[in-house]
Design a protein around this motif. Structure first.
Motif, mmCIF file in Angstrom:
data_model
loop_
_atom_site.group_PDB
_atom_site.id
_atom_site.type_symbol
_atom_site.label_atom_id
_atom_site.label_comp_id
_atom_site.label_asym_id
_atom_site.label_seq_id
_atom_site.Cartn_x
_atom_site.Cartn_y
_atom_site.Cartn_z
ATOM 1 N N LEU A 79 -0.842 17.420 14.987
ATOM 2 C CA LEU A 79 -1.091 15.978 15.118
ATOM 3 C C LEU A 79 0.165 15.157 14.812
ATOM 4 O O LEU A 79 0.426 14.146 15.470
ATOM 5 N N ALA A 80 0.927 15.615 13.820
ATOM 6 C CA ALA A 80 2.096 14.846 13.362
ATOM 7 C C ALA A 80 3.066 14.594 14.501
ATOM 8 O O ALA A 80 3.678 13.534 14.604
ATOM 9 N N GLY A 139 -5.055 -5.763 4.058
ATOM 10 C CA GLY A 139 -4.188 -5.063 3.115
ATOM 11 C C GLY A 139 -3.169 -4.175 3.822
ATOM 12 O O GLY A 139 -2.928 -3.048 3.423
ATOM 13 N N VAL A 140 -2.592 -4.708 4.909
ATOM 14 C CA VAL A 140 -1.605 -3.936 5.686
ATOM 15 C C VAL A 140 -0.234 -4.563 5.498
ATOM 16 O O VAL A 140 -0.047 -5.744 5.795
ATOM 17 N N GLU A 195 2.793 -2.846 6.569
ATOM 18 C CA GLU A 195 3.620 -2.455 7.710
ATOM 19 C C GLU A 195 2.759 -1.917 8.829
ATOM 20 O O GLU A 195 2.314 -0.772 8.785
ATOM 21 N N PRO A 196 2.532 -2.728 9.859
ATOM 22 C CA PRO A 196 1.719 -2.236 10.977
ATOM 23 C C PRO A 196 2.385 -1.048 11.662
ATOM 24 O O PRO A 196 3.615 -0.934 11.634
ATOM 25 N N GLU A 197 1.581 -0.171 12.238
ATOM 26 C CA GLU A 197 2.117 0.895 13.068
ATOM 27 C C GLU A 197 2.831 0.224 14.243
ATOM 28 O O GLU A 197 2.321 -0.731 14.806
ATOM 29 N N ASN A 199 -5.512 7.840 18.688
ATOM 30 C CA ASN A 199 -5.781 7.659 17.271
ATOM 31 C C ASN A 199 -6.599 8.808 16.706
ATOM 32 O O ASN A 199 -7.394 9.424 17.414
ATOM 33 N N ILE A 200 -6.361 9.063 15.413
ATOM 34 C CA ILE A 200 -7.158 10.067 14.709
ATOM 35 C C ILE A 200 -8.330 9.342 14.058
ATOM 36 O O ILE A 200 -8.142 8.560 13.137
ATOM 37 N N MET A 256 -10.561 13.764 10.418
ATOM 38 C CA MET A 256 -9.802 14.991 10.185
ATOM 39 C C MET A 256 -10.516 15.694 9.040
ATOM 40 O O MET A 256 -10.896 15.047 8.058
ATOM 41 N N GLY A 266 -5.013 3.446 4.285
ATOM 42 C CA GLY A 266 -4.905 2.669 5.519
ATOM 43 C C GLY A 266 -5.443 1.275 5.253
ATOM 44 O O GLY A 266 -5.309 0.763 4.145
ATOM 45 N N PRO A 299 -2.140 0.799 10.488
ATOM 46 C CA PRO A 299 -1.633 2.148 10.187
ATOM 47 C C PRO A 299 -2.803 3.126 10.042
ATOM 48 O O PRO A 299 -3.823 2.790 9.451
ATOM 49 N N ASN A 300 -2.646 4.313 10.613
ATOM 50 C CA ASN A 300 -3.707 5.325 10.568
ATOM 51 C C ASN A 300 -3.387 6.326 9.440
ATOM 52 O O ASN A 300 -2.450 7.115 9.552
ATOM 53 N N GLY A 315 -4.812 8.991 8.526
ATOM 54 C CA GLY A 315 -4.933 10.394 8.948
ATOM 55 C C GLY A 315 -3.612 10.874 9.537
ATOM 56 O O GLY A 315 -3.106 11.950 9.187
ATOM 57 N N LEU A 316 -3.041 10.063 10.411
ATOM 58 C CA LEU A 316 -1.754 10.423 11.010
ATOM 59 C C LEU A 316 -0.658 10.473 9.955
ATOM 60 O O LEU A 316 0.182 11.382 9.951
#
Lengths: 508, 508
Positions: free
Chosen positions: A276-277, A321-322, A324-326, A342-343, A346, B251, B266-267, B269-270
């Motif tokens: 996945l990474a 509570g974010v 740094e956005p992806e 998206n995951i 898991m 997240g 941000p995910n 899991g990833l």
């Protein structure tokens, strides 16, 4: 409704039509004000009928009630459309003398399954009440009596109050207001209220096939979903497609003592992490070959619309509570215009109190792929599958046999649902422009126009089965807790929704 | 007992001692044969006393029974050692005239918690019976009567029959056989039967501190665990240390719609997958800086011992369904000589039927770090923590505050248990050589000698608290289902264990 500089510029651009639309909307508003206690009475009754999507007996009571709502408004041909094993569709239509085109208005009357225990004290899913504000934000329940004046800042609490009985209410009452105000619709009008949207619109394609000629139209207006975070009215010209892929990687056949066998027996958790990474880089860019290749580029008109959407990121960051956005500084709306990976989940072995010092037997992951225009579900799945294959995995669709385990070092089971493609209506089609003009006439600020919502609905079936165009007009407040506990609708959104639909029924 | 070429070569090397040890063992065997029905009667009674480690009332009944077993064998000073909140230790000692050194024999009498429903039909955890073979491999229950001859191929089924009441039986009956055969021990002998090994030997250090002088000895012999997969007798000179680290990556504060927010929010899991994936390379080598730096290298003697351990990999691969071990062709025993990092568990959102199209709020993982000689639990945790810090994570030991969430893009909570270090006794110490020679005298094949077992026990406390050496002599069959359903002991292992212990009690 105040005339500001923006509205004046619109009026100068489109001329007398806008001004006449303005005066018509004032009539609709006046009718609503005169009748709002009756409207609310009916709404309270409708929300009080349990409608969890799998509770077919109660769902049917909703269908019957809504059919009567249509009949009461003079739509005497209202009926229930049926399909085997399906909750019925409530249907009705109105032929308008002189009209050459048809709009069909869609909403759904079934609701998400609900756990009453999760609701705040005093709130019950099917005993709707007015609240001053969300209870969790300090609101309280109003001791409302049927003759009391209704404050548009109040919220009506109940399952499906927002999603999507609000849609049904806006559509039905917009028509009523129009007729009672002696305003003539410009299009033939059809009503289509689905009863199983919340379980995946399982039989929608069946209905469209069975009732193809009855459902013929030029445009589907989908009244569902929340308006923009800013509270402004929104027109969405598309939805994303969606498909889920379930992955299972296999370790040893039995859970093994991590001391006796660890770092010799392959660890499926590590294998899943490594698989996945690599699927995304540090900028949130999917690294799978060709992942973005078949995306249909946005048109100049669509790009322009996006550039005008107000920034929601600062508010969202605080709310969620974010820090740094992806994808870094990329605005949310730009991410929505791209296919995603998206995951969703898991799992391998146990964590927390149940964790044991073992090498687990398997690791599972659920991927969510959102698709945009140009993508195809099968192609998208193939891209991911090819990526996994290139990582040396033997791919199977069931648990591996002993023989396969002996033969292949890296084994993965991949399964997926049917999924569906995205749908997007070009914003510069004449009918799209008509929709924008009609709704714009009801507000004094620029509408939020988005080429596509982030979410997914199988709206492509309308295009595919009927050749119709589809545009989505969300009705309710952003913070309506759709699908969750304490679902609610802010009353002002209901009133504005009636005006929105009435404007569409008269659009040029 | 047949004299083969190997044994002959041992006899030539060590001379008359081996031959006299041989004749002494024959006496032990003869005594056991004459008394095996009584031994089994007592064993059946002992296994019938429930001993789940947290069931202190029943655990105490076991302690009393075992104390009486010692008294019956002439160890009149047998007693229960106590410590607050602890299950008692059953203790006894024998002073041997002329002996200048002391061996203390360790076993534990508490058992793992057990779910009777998981046992095969007819088998009950605390109603021991004989079976011809494991039921799941086609064995059946024997209708045994107390006067029947006992086939050494039979197995006795019951919780703790193997782990570790077999250890208690072997130690007590070896001493009995020795005395009744008029053979004199060469060392002073102490007995130490722990009552809470299966809940982590929580109070072991307390006991060692409180009873320091009483427990003084030159050597602890730990009778616990299964013998080698090949079935051969084994001496293990060490155990690995162990520590678990629990990781939580955060997240968004709420689960988010993956369509509306995916690839912006941000995910976790990833993020977890990417963090874990980088901890090992494709060869199973841990990439964390300095991970192997403080490992004490194996001595020439230890390397030689390892090189003689029979290969188990082909059988394990078949048994476990493993085609490609982690680390490629490296033998399991080499992996066991190294510190490890394993993922015991991993969780984020849901998989399978519960999966939803969300961005989960967190991802969790449980790491298992096995330590070898030279490693230190605190240093090992610091290496992993530094690695995570270098990946840009803000590290906390509790759920993040809103302020932390606003400030840091990558937040991880790290917690860990106390853990403990490895223990290893050099194989070339004279006392280690004495142990090897004594046990080797009981079998006609070369012993399996391993510098360390793969598993972990807090044996370092004996060295640390008492300055004693520690050697582990496993007693039971490899396939005894320790900790699991259908636990059992092959009777031949019990008989051989008595001979092993008796040989140690007379070692030079």
């Amino acid at each position: 409704m105040k005339f500001n500089a923006y509205l004046l510029s619109v009026a100068l651009l489109f001329g007398a039509n806008v001004l006449s639309a303005q005066s018509n909307i004032q009539k609709i508003t006046a009718f609503r004000k005169a009748n709002e206690q009756d409207i609310i009475k009916e709404y309270l009754k409708l929300v009080a009928i349990p409608d969890e999507t799998n509770d077919s007996a109660n769902v049917l009571l909703n269908a019957g009630y809504i059919k009567e709502m249509l009949v009461k408004r003079g739509i005497s041909n209202a009926e229930l459309l049926t399909s085997p094993s399906a909750n019925p569709v409530v249907y009705g239509d109105v032929k308008v003398p002189g009209a050459t085109k048809t709009i069909i208005f869609y909403a759904h009357y079934d609701g998400q399954p609900v756990n009453p225990k999760q609701w705040s004290p005093g709130l019950k899913p099917f005993e709707p009440v007015f609240i001053t504000a969300p209870i969790e934000q300090g609101g309280h329940i109003i001791d409302y009596k049927p003759s009391d004046a209704i404050d548009p800042a109040w919220r009506l609490s109940g399952r499906a109050s927002a999603d999507d009985k609000a849609g049904v209410m806006c559509i039905v009452n917009a028509y009523d207001a129009l007729v009672k105000s002696k305003l003539k619709p410009t299009y033939n009008i059809k009503f289509f209220f689905e009863g199983e949207e919340e379980r995946g619109s399982t039989h929608l394609a069946d209905f469209l096939a069975k009732y193809k000629s009855k459902l013929a139209s030029d445009l589907w207006i989908i009244c569902d979903g929340p308006r923009h975070v800013s509270g402004k009215k929104m027109v969405s010209f598309g939805v994303r497609g969606d498909i889920n892929m379930a992955l299972t990687i296999y370790g040893p056949k039995r859970p093994l003592h991590s001391g006796n066998y660890g770092n010799w027996a392959p660890n499926p958790g590590l294998m899943m992490a490594q698989l996945l990474a690599g699927m995304k880089d540090d900028n949130g860019h999917v690294t799978i070959k060709g992942f973005y290749d078949d995306v249909t580029p946005l048109s100049a008109r669509e790009k322009e619309a996006i550039s005008k959407i107000p920034a929601v990121e600062p508010a969202l960051k605080k709310d969620l509570g974010v820090a740094e956005p992806e994808g870094g500084v990329r605005p949310l709306i730009e991410a929505i215009m791209l296919p995603t990976l998206n995951i969703n989940g898991m799992a391998s072995g146990n964590v927390g109190a149940l964790a044991a010092n073992v090498i687990p037997t398997k690791a599972e992951a659920m991927l969510d792929l959102r698709l945009v225009l140009g993508n195809d579900v099968e192609r998208q799945v193939k891209k991911v599958t090819d990526y996994i294959k290139a990582k040396g995995y033997y791919i199977t669709d069931k648990d591996p046999t002993d023989e396969e385990r002996t033969k292949y070092g890296k084994i993965i089971k991949i399964s997926h649902d049917a999924g569906y493609n995205a749908q997007r209506t070009p914003m510069d089609l004449p009918i799209a422009q008509s929709v924008i003009t009609a709704i714009q006439s009801t507000v004094a600020y620029p509408l939020i126009l988005t080429p596509s919502s982030g979410g997914s609905l199988p709206l492509f079936v309308f295009e595919k089965a009927l050749g119709a165009k589809v545009i989505t007009i969300p009705m309710v407040n952003y913070d309506s807790n759709q699908h969750a506990e304490n679902e609610n609708v802010k009353i002002s959104y209901l009133w504005e929704g009636i005006e929105t639909i009435a404007a569409l029924m008269q659009m040029k």
